[in-house]
Design a protein around this motif. Structure first.
Motif, mmCIF file in Angstrom:
data_model
loop_
_atom_site.group_PDB
_atom_site.id
_atom_site.type_symbol
_atom_site.label_atom_id
_atom_site.label_comp_id
_atom_site.label_asym_id
_atom_site.label_seq_id
_atom_site.Cartn_x
_atom_site.Cartn_y
_atom_site.Cartn_z
ATOM 1 N N VAL A 125 -10.564 -5.849 -23.880
ATOM 2 C CA VAL A 125 -9.422 -5.403 -23.072
ATOM 3 C C VAL A 125 -8.107 -5.743 -23.782
ATOM 4 C CG1 VAL A 125 -8.210 -5.741 -20.877
ATOM 5 C CG2 VAL A 125 -10.714 -5.580 -20.903
ATOM 6 N N LEU A 126 -8.048 -6.944 -24.396
ATOM 7 C CA LEU A 126 -6.813 -7.359 -25.069
ATOM 8 C C LEU A 126 -6.469 -6.401 -26.219
ATOM 9 C CD1 LEU A 126 -4.523 -9.506 -25.446
ATOM 10 C CD2 LEU A 126 -6.068 -10.734 -26.968
ATOM 11 N N THR A 127 -7.488 -5.981 -26.940
ATOM 12 C CA THR A 127 -7.261 -5.052 -28.061
ATOM 13 C C THR A 127 -6.697 -3.736 -27.537
ATOM 14 O OG1 THR A 127 -9.137 -6.074 -29.142
ATOM 15 C CG2 THR A 127 -8.386 -3.977 -30.057
ATOM 16 N N ASP A 161 -0.192 -11.238 -22.368
ATOM 17 C CA ASP A 161 0.116 -12.437 -23.152
ATOM 18 C C ASP A 161 -1.110 -12.927 -23.935
ATOM 19 O OD1 ASP A 161 1.580 -14.526 -24.121
ATOM 20 O OD2 ASP A 161 1.877 -15.542 -22.207
ATOM 21 N N SER A 162 -0.855 -13.690 -24.963
ATOM 22 C CA SER A 162 -1.906 -14.387 -25.700
ATOM 23 C C SER A 162 -1.233 -15.410 -26.578
ATOM 24 C CB SER A 162 -2.683 -13.394 -26.569
ATOM 25 O OG SER A 162 -3.378 -14.094 -27.576
ATOM 26 N N VAL A 163 -1.727 -16.631 -26.540
ATOM 27 C CA VAL A 163 -1.208 -17.641 -27.459
ATOM 28 C C VAL A 163 -2.242 -17.913 -28.544
ATOM 29 C CG1 VAL A 163 -0.586 -20.092 -27.665
ATOM 30 C CG2 VAL A 163 0.366 -18.720 -25.830
ATOM 31 N N CYS A 164 -3.544 -17.762 -28.146
ATOM 32 C CA CYS A 164 -4.600 -18.138 -29.085
ATOM 33 C C CYS A 164 -5.071 -16.953 -29.915
ATOM 34 C CB CYS A 164 -5.758 -18.794 -28.342
ATOM 35 S SG CYS A 164 -6.729 -17.642 -27.364
ATOM 36 N N GLY A 165 -4.492 -15.774 -29.695
ATOM 37 C CA GLY A 165 -4.861 -14.622 -30.499
ATOM 38 C C GLY A 165 -6.269 -14.119 -30.199
ATOM 39 N N GLY A 166 -6.755 -14.332 -28.979
ATOM 40 C CA GLY A 166 -8.042 -13.774 -28.574
ATOM 41 C C GLY A 166 -9.228 -14.681 -28.834
ATOM 42 N N ARG A 167 -8.954 -15.964 -28.969
ATOM 43 C CA ARG A 167 -10.062 -16.884 -29.241
ATOM 44 C C ARG A 167 -10.686 -17.459 -27.969
ATOM 45 N NH1 ARG A 167 -6.199 -17.475 -32.744
ATOM 46 N NH2 ARG A 167 -6.540 -17.585 -34.983
ATOM 47 N N GLY A 168 -10.198 -17.058 -26.832
ATOM 48 C CA GLY A 168 -10.771 -17.565 -25.583
ATOM 49 C C GLY A 168 -10.364 -18.994 -25.280
ATOM 50 N N ILE A 169 -9.221 -19.415 -25.780
ATOM 51 C CA ILE A 169 -8.798 -20.801 -25.593
ATOM 52 C C ILE A 169 -7.614 -20.914 -24.624
ATOM 53 C CG2 ILE A 169 -7.971 -22.884 -26.772
ATOM 54 C CD1 ILE A 169 -9.128 -21.769 -29.353
ATOM 55 N N CYS A 170 -6.680 -19.961 -24.707
ATOM 56 C CA CYS A 170 -5.403 -20.182 -24.020
ATOM 57 C C CYS A 170 -5.374 -19.696 -22.574
ATOM 58 C CB CYS A 170 -4.268 -19.523 -24.797
ATOM 59 S SG CYS A 170 -4.270 -17.724 -24.729
ATOM 60 N N SER A 171 -6.225 -18.738 -22.245
ATOM 61 C CA SER A 171 -6.328 -18.149 -20.899
ATOM 62 C C SER A 171 -5.080 -17.380 -20.477
ATOM 63 C CB SER A 171 -6.682 -19.199 -19.837
ATOM 64 O OG SER A 171 -5.523 -19.806 -19.318
ATOM 65 N N ARG A 172 -4.175 -17.121 -21.385
ATOM 66 C CA ARG A 172 -2.965 -16.368 -21.033
ATOM 67 C C ARG A 172 -3.256 -14.882 -20.811
ATOM 68 N NH1 ARG A 172 1.442 -19.122 -23.225
ATOM 69 N NH2 ARG A 172 1.293 -21.220 -22.406
ATOM 70 N N CYS A 173 -4.446 -14.432 -21.270
ATOM 71 C CA CYS A 173 -4.743 -12.999 -21.266
ATOM 72 C C CYS A 173 -5.469 -12.567 -19.998
ATOM 73 C CB CYS A 173 -5.603 -12.682 -22.484
ATOM 74 S SG CYS A 173 -7.163 -13.595 -22.437
ATOM 75 N N GLN A 174 -5.376 -13.349 -18.938
ATOM 76 C CA GLN A 174 -6.152 -13.029 -17.730
ATOM 77 C C GLN A 174 -5.776 -11.679 -17.137
ATOM 78 O OE1 GLN A 174 -6.279 -16.130 -14.769
ATOM 79 N NE2 GLN A 174 -6.289 -17.691 -16.364
ATOM 80 N N ARG A 184 -10.672 -12.000 -15.266
ATOM 81 C CA ARG A 184 -11.435 -12.052 -16.512
ATOM 82 C C ARG A 184 -10.485 -12.426 -17.644
ATOM 83 N NH1 ARG A 184 -16.176 -9.050 -16.669
ATOM 84 N NH2 ARG A 184 -16.482 -10.271 -18.558
ATOM 85 N N LEU A 185 -11.042 -12.933 -18.734
ATOM 86 C CA LEU A 185 -10.219 -13.157 -19.919
ATOM 87 C C LEU A 185 -10.184 -11.838 -20.695
ATOM 88 C CD1 LEU A 185 -11.316 -16.696 -21.218
ATOM 89 C CD2 LEU A 185 -9.323 -16.090 -19.827
ATOM 90 N N GLY A 186 -8.993 -11.317 -20.878
ATOM 91 C CA GLY A 186 -8.848 -10.000 -21.506
ATOM 92 C C GLY A 186 -9.372 -9.958 -22.933
ATOM 93 N N CYS A 187 -9.411 -11.107 -23.593
ATOM 94 C CA CYS A 187 -9.878 -11.089 -24.978
ATOM 95 C C CYS A 187 -11.398 -11.153 -25.059
ATOM 96 C CB CYS A 187 -9.253 -12.252 -25.757
ATOM 97 S SG CYS A 187 -9.694 -13.868 -25.115
ATOM 98 N N GLN A 188 -12.046 -11.490 -23.941
ATOM 99 C CA GLN A 188 -13.506 -11.622 -23.958
ATOM 100 C C GLN A 188 -14.197 -10.427 -23.305
ATOM 101 O OE1 GLN A 188 -14.856 -14.217 -25.683
ATOM 102 N NE2 GLN A 188 -12.700 -14.656 -26.121
HETATM 103 S S1 FES Z 1 -6.045 -14.563 -25.652
HETATM 104 FE FE1 FES Z 1 -6.211 -16.667 -25.399
HETATM 105 S S2 FES Z 1 -7.831 -16.811 -24.010
HETATM 106 FE FE2 FES Z 1 -7.684 -14.723 -24.307
#
Ligand code: FES
Length: 679
Positions: A25-27, A37-50, A91-95
């Protein structure tokens, strides 16, 4: 050939596009320019991409969304949910990956450019676009066969992952790079400041993923009081606010006495700079403590202030501001390292931004008021008055904006008032006087009860009733005028003349007793003749400034009046008009904006484009110099009466009847009203 890939529709933006099944979804959001938003660049760490997927029929969008339109929960989301918790439906948009047609909502907290409502009453918003952000980056490990420095590889990672190029790295930050990279196993969180007018700058590098708050401080540095708002630079939320008295008062209450101090005493400017810097550090620490955070997490501060304070906080000699032609060292905005300003309690690499000044007597605080109230965007001719020790006055509309400052003195901030105090719990902020009985009732900051409500004593037991703040003194004087305790010339009547024993003798004049707390060890709070004189001087200066701008604009009335002030509670338009602080206008056309300069500082803190905008607006504002304008003095003298010696104030008289009383018994304090000039 029609694209048979799944259709993705993002709300609230309405952006849509087709992507191959399996696309995160983030892509998809990034490809469509959706603000996610994203701080971790899609690594599933920051949770900003909800994000929140929506299922079912959406005739409006022409899609039907199946329950399995997104991939099932993966291990990363499950782990995140277990550790930190994901709200229901999120959901996490990067996952989460797209499997079939889907509608996806991006909640406000996941939007980088979310909008923050800045005033509930007007619903106006600040779009979040702060200059400072955090980014998680994976840096390539060094390779003997392809030698390059760690910094070069960090730069490359920043460019590849986040599109940030040409980042400047202070030596002290560079010194932390190698240990951080190794400790973080080549993954680091960097804080990058990206100003609106210069290259990006690295503020810090920390090993691994760091999610501590990123904070900013908006400071309204007034001659008498200093107010600060601590803001979360991610959410825009104000976490805490605090105020304190400007310690420079000991060098002179008004600006010109501080300029004189600098002229007369070698090193005086530096002494005053040191005093205010100590206060600013104290304010930062106090406000951080109140919010339960560390002041070193404050990475940015925005300061708005008048020209003299501007020079004094910068450590510049203000001497030229004391004499015509009132030349500023610089009128441009300034971006500086906070430690250059001695703000050592903040993050060691914190940045500060000072808004531009308009002219020698019209400062960055006026620019901040313009940013907050936007007279340049109005169709209606709008008069904005920011009440302080030096009032900032703006008049204009889309076609033209004029500005001046007027030396009101500190009376409206509760200084030079016998029972005056700054806006703090225990201060009287509202007051009413019964015109028949002449009895007062009041409210103090910290309680919603009036003093004649049951439970008032209990509700104020902790704070007590300690004095009168700026908005309280405005109401007190206006109420005294409306109740017939005060005549149009500003004289308080005697007990015999007014019929109340609350008007008690004080020397050759009289004072009105608002509250006697002596039986409980509290103060006796009165409004004295001296207080009335101080308010008359202050309000005459305000009115004269406004009138001067109206002359310059060639008008006798304005469409709208916005009253603003740093001293806490909002100013009551009716009371301000009874005093004649502002020109006559229908009461419905007068609004109260609270601390507009402080709001302007907050806007500049949270939105870097606003900095560019105000720099441009300031260049177009026409400044009017009150200090050298003879008509100012004429307007000032006529404005001494309550509400005015000659202006009829028909709109005011439509809603308020002012008793025709006269208390001048031929002596007393009728004459000799000399106004204080700044220069
Ligand atoms: S972009 Fe950081 S958790 Fe999804």
């Amino acid at each position: 050939m029609t694209d048979t890939n799944p259709l993705v529709i993002f709300t609230p933006s309405g952006k849509r596009g087709r992507f191959p099944a399996g696309t995160p979804v983030l892509t998809a959001a990034r490809k469509l320019g959706v603000d996610l938003d994203s701080v971790c660049g899609g690594r599933g760490i920051c949770s900003r991409c909800q994000v929140t997927p929506a299922f079912g029929e959406f005739p409006k969008h022409g899609v039907s969304v199946a329950r399995d339109a997104l991939s099932g929960w993966n291990a990363v989301e499950a782990r995140y949910d277990e550790k930190r918790g994901l709200p229901e439906g999120r959901r996490l948009g990067c996952q989460a990956t797209i499997q079939s047609d889907v509608v996806i909502d991006v909640p406000p907290e996941s939007q980088v450019h979310r909008q923050v409502v800045r005033k509930a009453a007007t619903g106006r918003v600040i779009e979040m676009d702060p200059a400072t952000h955090r980014y998680l980056v994976d840096v390539a490990e060094p390779d003997m066969h392809d030698p390059s420095g760690d910094l070069q590889r960090l730069r490359e990672a920043l460019r590849a992952s986040w599109g940030i190029e040409g980042v400047e790295v202070p030596l002290r930050v560079l010194a932390t790079l190698q240990p951080a990279l190794r400790q973080g196993k080549w993954q680091v969180t960097v804080t990058v400041h990206r100003p609106h007018d210069g290259p990006p700058r690295l503020l810090d590098i920390r090993p691994g993923f760091v999610d501590t708050p990123l904070l900013g401080l908006a400071i309204d540095l007034g001659s008498t009081t200093i107010a600060g708002h601590l803001c979360d630079l991610t959410s825009g939320e104000v976490l805490a606010s605090a105020g304190l008295m400007n310690p420079q008062i000991r060098f002179g209450e008004d600006l010109m006495s501080r300029v004189s101090y600098a002229m007369m005493n070698p090193g005086g400017a530096a002494e005053m700079a040191a005093a205010v810097r100590v206060a600013l550090n104290g304010l930062a620490s106090e406000i951080a403590t109140e919010a339960g955070v560390d002041p070193t997490e404050i990475v940015e501060a925005v300061i708005v202030c008048n020209p003299v304070m501007h020079h004094l906080v910068l450590g510049l000699d203000p001497v030229e501001l004391g004499q015509a032609p009132f030349a500023l060292s610089t009128s441009e905005s300034l971006s500086l390292a906070a430690d250059e300003l001695g703000l050592t309690s903040l993050h060691p690499q914190a940045r500060t931004y000072l808004l531009p000044c308009i002219a020698g007597h019209v400062g960055a605080d006026a620019a901040a008021v313009a940013l907050s109230e936007e007279p340049d965007k109005q169709d209606a001719l709008t008069l904005v008055i920011d009440v302080g020790t030096n009032a900032e006055i703006l008049l204009g509309n889309r076609d033209r904006v004029l500005a001046c400052s007027s030396p009101t003195g500190p009376a409206f901030e509760g200084a030079q008032i016998s029972s005056g105090q700054r806006a703090a719990p225990g201060a009287i902020e509202r007051i009413e006087i019964d015109p028949a009985t002449k009895e007062p009732r009041f409210r103090v900051i910290g309680s919603d009860l009036w003093s004649d409500d049951p439970g008032f004593a209990a509700a104020t037991a902790v704070t007590g009733v300690t004095g009168i703040c700026g908005s309280g003194i405005i109401e007190a004087v206006a109420e005294m005028r409306m109740a017939g305790l005060l005549d149009a010339s500003g004289l308080i009547g005697s007990a015999e003349q007014t019929g109340t024993s609350r008007c008690e003798p004080e020397g050759r004049t009289h004072a009105y007793l608002v509250h006697d707390g002596t039986s409980d060890g509290g103060p006796r709070i009165t409004v004295t003749q001296g207080d009335i004189r101080a308010i008359q001087l202050a309000k005459s200066a305000l009115y004269a400034g406004a009138r001067l701008l109206m002359d310059e604009m060639g008008v006798d009335s304005v469409d709208r009046i916005v009253l603003a002030g740093a001293f806490g509670a909002h100013i009551s338009p009716k009371h301000a008009m009874v005093l004649g602080m502002i020109p006559d206008a229908p009461l419905a056309a007068v609004t109260s904006a609270g601390n507009a300069a402080g709001t302007g500082a907050r806007i500049a803190l949270l939105n870097r484009a606003a900095r560019g905008r105000i720099e441009q607006v300031v260049r177009q504002i026409t400044k009017v110099e009150t200090a050298i304008e003879p008509r100012f003095q004429e307007h000032f003298v006529a404005a001494n009466a309550l509400p005015h010696a000659t202006a009829p104030f028909p709109e005011l008289r439509r809603v308020v009847t002012l008793p025709e009383v006269a208390f001048n018994a031929g002596g007393g304090d009728g004459g000799g009203r000399r106004r204080r000039r700044r220069a």
